[in-house]
Design an enzyme around this catalytic site. Sequence first.
Site: not given
Length: 92
Positions: A21, A39
């Site tokens: 990320r 996520n």
Amino acid sequence: MSDRTRAHVFVSGRVQGVYYRATTRDTARDHGVDGWVKNLDDGRVEAVFEGEREAVESMVEWCHDGSPMANVEGVAVTYEDPAGERGFDVRY
């Protein structure tokens, strides 16, 4: 007439706990792409990239490798009409 597009991406494999990320956020910002990344509970990463077509396509291609510690097994992408994303954030 704008050449903006939006890609909605789902990335599978070992993509959580490997800075996927954060690296996505940094890479998107470097490419001038707006959107977000997060996520999912099933172990995948979901992202939206919005911006100039060439930059968005570059981010989609980048997702196939991702962060250095990731092991990407699959990337599913759907192109959509732009929704006006501004900036790029990690969502929780």
